[in-house]
Design an enzyme around this catalytic site. Structure first.
Site, PDB file in Angstrom:
ATOM      1  CE  LYS A 129      44.427  37.624  30.374  1.00 15.27           C
ATOM      2  NZ  LYS A 129      43.645  37.239  31.574  1.00 15.27           N
ATOM      3  CE1 TYR A 147      42.432  32.333  29.537  1.00 15.20           C
ATOM      4  CE2 TYR A 147      41.676  33.748  27.758  1.00 15.20           C
ATOM      5  CZ  TYR A 147      42.471  33.537  28.889  1.00 15.20           C
ATOM      6  OH  TYR A 147      43.300  34.537  29.347  1.00 15.20           O
ATOM      7  CG  PHE A 190      35.103  33.174  34.343  1.00 14.55           C
ATOM      8  CD1 PHE A 190      36.115  32.924  33.421  1.00 14.55           C
ATOM      9  CD2 PHE A 190      35.114  32.449  35.526  1.00 14.55           C
ATOM     10  CE1 PHE A 190      37.110  31.977  33.666  1.00 14.55           C
ATOM     11  CE2 PHE A 190      36.106  31.506  35.784  1.00 14.55           C
ATOM     12  CZ  PHE A 190      37.105  31.271  34.841  1.00 14.55           C
ATOM     13  NE  ARG A 228      50.465  30.867  36.372  1.00 17.59           N
ATOM     14  CZ  ARG A 228      49.144  30.847  36.159  1.00 17.59           C
ATOM     15  NH1 ARG A 228      48.640  31.306  35.016  1.00 17.59           N
ATOM     16  NH2 ARG A 228      48.336  30.392  37.073  1.00 17.59           N
ATOM     17  CB  THR A 245      43.814  34.682  38.983  1.00 19.79           C
ATOM     18  OG1 THR A 245      44.592  33.518  38.723  1.00 19.79           O
ATOM     19  CG2 THR A 245      42.785  34.871  37.877  1.00 19.79           C
ATOM     20  NE  ARG A 289      47.082  38.397  35.955  1.00 20.16           N
ATOM     21  CZ  ARG A 289      46.953  37.079  35.786  1.00 20.16           C
ATOM     22  NH1 ARG A 289      47.130  36.251  36.806  1.00 20.16           N
ATOM     23  NH2 ARG A 289      46.631  36.594  34.602  1.00 20.16           N
ATOM     24  CG  ASN A 328      43.751  38.908  34.844  1.00 20.26           C
ATOM     25  OD1 ASN A 328      43.733  38.961  33.615  1.00 20.26           O
ATOM     26  ND2 ASN A 328      43.601  37.781  35.511  1.00 20.26           N
ATOM     27  CG  HIS A 330      47.563  33.772  29.241  1.00 22.44           C
ATOM     28  ND1 HIS A 330      46.886  32.850  29.999  1.00 22.44           N
ATOM     29  CD2 HIS A 330      48.429  33.063  28.472  1.00 22.44           C
ATOM     30  CE1 HIS A 330      47.326  31.623  29.682  1.00 22.44           C
ATOM     31  NE2 HIS A 330      48.260  31.738  28.760  1.00 22.44           N
ATOM     32  CD  GLU A 359      48.482  28.576  27.264  1.00 21.27           C
ATOM     33  OE1 GLU A 359      49.431  29.341  27.562  1.00 21.27           O
ATOM     34  OE2 GLU A 359      47.506  28.374  28.010  1.00 21.27           O
TER      35      GLU A 359
END
Ligand code: RTP
Ligand code: MG
Length: 148
Positions: A9, A49, A57, A85, A91, A102, A112, A115, A126
């Site tokens: 990100k 998203y 949010f 993950r 998260t 993270r 964070n 993704h 995706e």
């Protein structure tokens, strides 16, 4: 072979963590099969998203992802979706375990760093959303593969 979509990100890019993040996934043994730095259109961010479109949010999330460049990547390997993950961590970086990306580098849930697709089917969706088929490579290490 299983594939996942990983996006660094804007905060991960700007904190200079692109190399560290790529390094962690490479050293785990996964193969990088596509990578591009890009600005994200509002349309792409909203599609990516869309499961969160009714969350409070959502607006801030789309604003943030479209605010500055990201690094979009695709990784391949056995069990890569769930394993990535785990490497990424929870998260909320404040509760993410130390040793995760993270957990080691983040504080804020809205910043964070990275993704990762949350399931094999999500990953397929995706990858198709972010990459053209021609951008996805297929390769095997030329030397003996010590990991698999
Ligand atoms: P991601 O999709 O970005 O990989 O993150 P995730 O699966 O761990 O979390 P998810 O539930 O899919 O949420 C997507 C992103 O929305 C932001 N978020 N903010 N309460 C909040 O303010 C809140 N909750 C989620 C996070 O940046 C999260 O990564
Ligand atoms: Mg998610």
């Amino acid at each position: 072979m299983e594939r996942t979509f990983i996006m660094i990100k804007p905060d991960g890019v700007q904190r200079g963590l692109t190399g560290e993040i790529v390094k962690r996934l490479e050293q785990k043994g996964f193969n990088l099969v596509a990578m591009k730095m890009m600005n994200v259109s509002r349309e792409l961010a909203e599609k990516h998203y869309d499961v969160h479109s009714d969350k409070p949010f959502f607006g801030n999330l789309v604003e943030f992802i479209t605010s500055a460049p990201v690094v979009a990547t695709v990784w391949e390997g056995e069990g890569v979706v769930a394993s990535a993950r785990k490497i990424i961590g929870a998260t909320n970086p404040l509760t993410a375990e130390p040793g995760t990306i993270r957990g080691d580098y983040g504080i804020s849930i809205g910043r964070n760093l990275i993704h990762g697709s949350d399931a094999v089917e999500t990953a397929q969706r995706e990858i198709a959303l972010w990459f053209e088929e021609s951008e996805l490579t297929t390769w095997k290490p030329a030397l003996q593969n010590w990991i698999y």
